[in-house]
Design a protein around this motif. Structure first.
Motif, PDB file in Angstrom:
ATOM      1  N   ASN A  56      -3.277  -8.417  -0.864  1.00  0.00           N
ATOM      2  CA  ASN A  56      -4.532  -8.752  -0.182  1.00  0.00           C
ATOM      3  C   ASN A  56      -4.627 -10.243   0.099  1.00  0.00           C
ATOM      4  O   ASN A  56      -5.071 -10.662   1.170  1.00  0.00           O
ATOM      5  N   SER A 280       2.004  -4.403  -5.442  1.00  0.00           N
ATOM      6  CA  SER A 280       1.050  -3.833  -4.498  1.00  0.00           C
ATOM      7  C   SER A 280       1.726  -2.678  -3.770  1.00  0.00           C
ATOM      8  O   SER A 280       2.873  -2.807  -3.332  1.00  0.00           O
ATOM      9  N   SER A 302      -1.015  -2.224  -8.257  1.00  0.00           N
ATOM     10  CA  SER A 302      -2.277  -2.342  -7.537  1.00  0.00           C
ATOM     11  C   SER A 302      -2.166  -1.575  -6.227  1.00  0.00           C
ATOM     12  O   SER A 302      -1.213  -1.777  -5.471  1.00  0.00           O
ATOM     13  N   TRP A 304      -3.023  -0.955  -2.569  1.00  0.00           N
ATOM     14  CA  TRP A 304      -3.539  -1.720  -1.437  1.00  0.00           C
ATOM     15  C   TRP A 304      -3.979  -0.810  -0.295  1.00  0.00           C
ATOM     16  O   TRP A 304      -5.011  -1.012   0.324  1.00  0.00           O
ATOM     17  N   ASN A 333      -8.481  -3.294  -5.488  1.00  0.00           N
ATOM     18  CA  ASN A 333      -7.812  -4.030  -4.413  1.00  0.00           C
ATOM     19  C   ASN A 333      -7.553  -3.167  -3.183  1.00  0.00           C
ATOM     20  O   ASN A 333      -6.851  -3.596  -2.264  1.00  0.00           O
ATOM     21  N   CYS A 361     -12.954  -4.418  -1.962  1.00  0.00           N
ATOM     22  CA  CYS A 361     -12.094  -4.959  -0.903  1.00  0.00           C
ATOM     23  C   CYS A 361     -11.957  -4.009   0.282  1.00  0.00           C
ATOM     24  O   CYS A 361     -11.268  -4.335   1.252  1.00  0.00           O
TER      25      CYS A 361
END
Length: 387
Positions: A56, A280, A302, A304, A333, A361
């Motif tokens: 991000n 990610s 994470s 995304w 995220n 986000c």
């Protein structure tokens, strides 16, 4: 004209933004470059954007660079021709004259130290002779009609080449193993949208490789040696036919920062991932409760972008996105959530009300083939109710 361009180029804020501009010349003349799927990933893969914790942050920096280039009138935003903006995404174009000036700067002429070879979208059926690009630092042969690559002689080495782009040569089925041995300094390899069916084990000879795009090919398996790419940071595997991978193929990639995959094998590899960075992922999974909860259990991962497909699934999870199954590993995220072919009539999106999921986000929420959906609510407040 060159002096006027050089003045605008030198007036840019820093070298990173200047390098971003030059990268745009790698695409064909008058081409509409997708900013999120093509351009910013290229900047990340070239290490122009490199200091970030999750992807991000890298995209935020990329958007900032784009704004600077458009404010200087060196790039222009455009609407993709014949393609809906809501699913294709924003695009930019480089004026033909500006592109010519940028290519002049990287051509090895005018006393420049660097040398790029750009022959993109010009109908090539074969690569140029080896002598023509043996001294190049970057080579772009994207969007041509190349169907085969020559076997490279053992004494041929392109010792300076760090970037090779062969994407969208849709008749290219085989990458000869001798190519990998001839480009030992390669850090960036783009083979997106060819027709490649398999990779040879010699790919492990690319000891410096950091960015590898194999998306939209016909690859059914990865060689076990793939896990030896010790410097690989960015890996794109979506839209292939990979069903299983040898144990350790992905989890052993200790430098990996970003994985993009359409997978059936993701759980076994990602649960064992012990990379140096938080990974990610842009991931495509079946829309089951188990799959969503497993994402929350992955260490150092994470999410995304998440694509959920409910096709041929009889038991569906609770699509109240504020429940614990949508915990922080999935939601914190997450920038893009895509839901397809799920039979639900109500979708609830909660942003941090219960302390479990935040979706702070989230920028894109896309629905496809949701035939019975009647309402969507945000934080329990009705936001959409078709008449």
């Amino acid at each position: 004209m060159y002096k006027a361009f050089k003045l605008s180029y030198d007036s840019l804020e820093n070298d990173s933004i200047r390098e971003c501009l030059l990268c745009c010349a790698l695409w064909p003349e008058d081409y509409e470059i997708n900013t999120f799927d093509q351009l910013i990933p290229c900047w990340i893969g070239c290490s122009i954007i490199h200091e970030f914790n999750v992807i991000n942050e890298a995209f935020a920096k990329g958007c900032s660079h784009l704004e600077s280039l458009m404010a200087a009138s060196l790039l222009e935003e455009c609407i993709p021709k014949g393609r809906p903006l809501h699913w294709y995404g924003p695009c930019v174009k480089m004026n033909d004259v500006i592109r010519d000036m940028a290519l002049l700067m990287v051509s090895g002429l005018e006393g420049n130290k660097r040398k790029w070879i750009v022959k993109a979208g010009i109908g090539l059926s074969d690569l140029p002779r080896q002598e023509e690009w043996q001294e190049a630092e970057r080579a772009s042969f994207m969007m041509n009609k190349i169907t085969s690559l020559p076997e490279y002689e053992a004494n041929f080495t392109s010792s300076k080449l760090s970037m090779l782009i062969l994407c969208q040569n849709e008749g290219l089925k085989i990458i000869p193993s001798s190519l990998f041995a001839s480009i030992p300094r390669l850090t960036y390899l783009d083979l997106n949208r060819c027709r490649i069916r398999e990779l040879s084990m010699e790919i492990c000879s690319l000891n410096e490789l950091q960015y590898l795009d194999l998306s939209s090919n016909l690859i059914t398996s990865l060689p076990a040696e793939f896990g030896c790419l010790s410097k690989l940071e960015y890996l794109f595997l979506k839209n292939n036919k990979i069903m299983t991978v040898p144990y350790g193929t992905i989890s052993n990639l200790s430098m990996l920062k970003w994985l993009d995959a359409t997978t059936e094998w993701w759980w076994d590899e990602l649960k064992c991932f012990k990379g140096r960075h938080q990974l990610s992922v842009r991931i495509y999974i079946k829309a089951t409760t188990d799959n969503i909860e497993q994402l929350n259990m992955l260490p150092n991962v994470s999410v995304w972008e998440l694509h959920l497909d409910g096709k041929n699934i009889s038991e569906l999870p609770n699509y109240d996105l504020g429940t614990p199954q949508w915990g922080c590993r999935v939601s914190d995220n997450l920038e893009s959530l895509n839901i397809r072919s799920i039979r639900l009539d109500r979708l609830v999106l909660a942003t941090g009300m219960d302390g479990e999921s935040s979706f702070g986000c989230l920028k894109k929420l896309n629905f496809f083939a949701l035939e019975i959906l009647e309402e969507i609510s945000l934080n329990r407040v009705l936001t959409l109710q078709p008449s």
